[in-house]
Design a protein around this motif. Structure first.
Motif, PDB file in Angstrom:
ATOM      1  N   TYR A 146       0.816  -1.220   0.000  1.00 24.72           N
ATOM      2  CA  TYR A 146       0.000   0.000   0.000  1.00 24.72           C
ATOM      3  C   TYR A 146       0.851   1.273   0.000  1.00 24.72           C
ATOM      4  O   TYR A 146       0.699   2.131  -0.867  1.00 24.72           O
TER       5      TYR A 146
ATOM      6  N   ILE B 269       3.003   1.763  -3.163  1.00 21.24           N
ATOM      7  CA  ILE B 269       2.194   2.159  -4.320  1.00 21.24           C
ATOM      8  C   ILE B 269       1.846   3.635  -4.218  1.00 21.24           C
ATOM      9  O   ILE B 269       1.953   4.380  -5.202  1.00 21.24           O
TER      10      ILE B 269
ATOM     11  N   PHE C 120      -0.223   0.634 -14.943  1.00 24.03           N
ATOM     12  CA  PHE C 120       0.091  -0.593 -14.214  1.00 24.03           C
ATOM     13  C   PHE C 120       1.525  -1.029 -14.494  1.00 24.03           C
ATOM     14  O   PHE C 120       2.286  -1.338 -13.579  1.00 24.03           O
TER      15      PHE C 120
ATOM     16  N   THR D 217      -2.662  -5.932  -8.570  1.00 24.06           N
ATOM     17  CA  THR D 217      -4.066  -5.683  -8.911  1.00 24.06           C
ATOM     18  C   THR D 217      -4.918  -5.644  -7.653  1.00 24.06           C
ATOM     19  O   THR D 217      -5.739  -4.737  -7.467  1.00 24.06           O
TER      20      THR D 217
ATOM     21  N   LEU E 295      -4.151  -2.413  -5.707  1.00 20.45           N
ATOM     22  CA  LEU E 295      -4.735  -1.244  -6.372  1.00 20.45           C
ATOM     23  C   LEU E 295      -6.249  -1.199  -6.165  1.00 20.45           C
ATOM     24  O   LEU E 295      -6.821  -0.129  -5.933  1.00 20.45           O
TER      25      LEU E 295
ATOM     26  N   GLU F  88      -8.325   1.700  -4.323  1.00 21.69           N
ATOM     27  CA  GLU F  88      -9.476   2.321  -4.984  1.00 21.69           C
ATOM     28  C   GLU F  88     -10.716   2.211  -4.090  1.00 21.69           C
ATOM     29  O   GLU F  88     -11.447   3.186  -3.900  1.00 21.69           O
TER      30      GLU F  88
ATOM     31  N   VAL G 224      -7.156   5.947  -4.339  1.00 24.72           N
ATOM     32  CA  VAL G 224      -6.724   5.945  -5.732  1.00 24.72           C
ATOM     33  C   VAL G 224      -7.955   5.957  -6.629  1.00 24.72           C
ATOM     34  O   VAL G 224      -8.983   5.359  -6.301  1.00 24.72           O
TER      35      VAL G 224
ATOM     36  N   ARG H 264      -9.057   5.039 -10.584  1.00 30.43           N
ATOM     37  CA  ARG H 264      -8.657   4.301 -11.783  1.00 30.43           C
ATOM     38  C   ARG H 264      -9.366   4.940 -12.963  1.00 30.43           C
ATOM     39  O   ARG H 264     -10.581   5.088 -12.958  1.00 30.43           O
TER      40      ARG H 264
ATOM     41  N   TYR I 262      -3.680   4.961 -12.849  1.00 29.19           N
ATOM     42  CA  TYR I 262      -4.054   5.069 -11.441  1.00 29.19           C
ATOM     43  C   TYR I 262      -3.478   6.370 -10.913  1.00 29.19           C
ATOM     44  O   TYR I 262      -2.344   6.731 -11.221  1.00 29.19           O
TER      45      TYR I 262
END
Length: 123
Positions: A28, A31, A42, A58, A61, A65, A70, A72, A84
């Motif tokens: 987390y 990213i 990605f 994935t 992410l 989200e 985040v 997308r 993202y």
């Protein structure tokens, strides 16, 4: 054109699970740091996060989200392009992540010593 992410952004020898301060899952915080300077695809995220599988990236992410950190965006066109980007809520994590990183860097040797001592103890 934005700068590509540095493939050495995260030290491959540094176990991310060593830091006792967590934001979401193991990936987390890393990213979020990758998205600090703008949206990324990605495949761009996979460069500095080379230790993560596509499936786990994935999943992370999607969790980011879901948590509102985040957004997308799928761009229309003949070639599917997804990016993202941090939301304002996600951006608000940058400061606490930086503080946790600074703390871990300052206490790195003590953290390593504690882990090594624990690994040598019988359970």
């Amino acid at each position: 054109m934005r700068e590509p992410l540095d493939p050495d952004m995260f030290d491959p020898v540094c176990p991310s699970d060593l830091t006792p301060i967590r934001f979401g899952d193991k990936w987390y915080g890393m990213i979020v740091r990758c998205l600090e300077h703008g949206p990324r695809r990605f495949s761009e995220l996979r460069v500095p996060l080379r230790g993560i599988s596509a499936k786990v990236l994935t999943r992370s992410l999607r969790a980011l989200e879901r948590d509102g950190m985040v957004v997308r965006t799928e761009h229309p066109g003949p070639v599917r392009q997804v990016e993202y980007e941090l939301t304002p809520l996600g951006r608000s994590l940058l400061e606490p992540i930086a503080a946790a990183y600074a703390w871990a860097e300052e206490h790195w040797e003590k953290l390593l010593d504690a882990r090594e001592a624990a690994a040598g103890r019988p359970r």
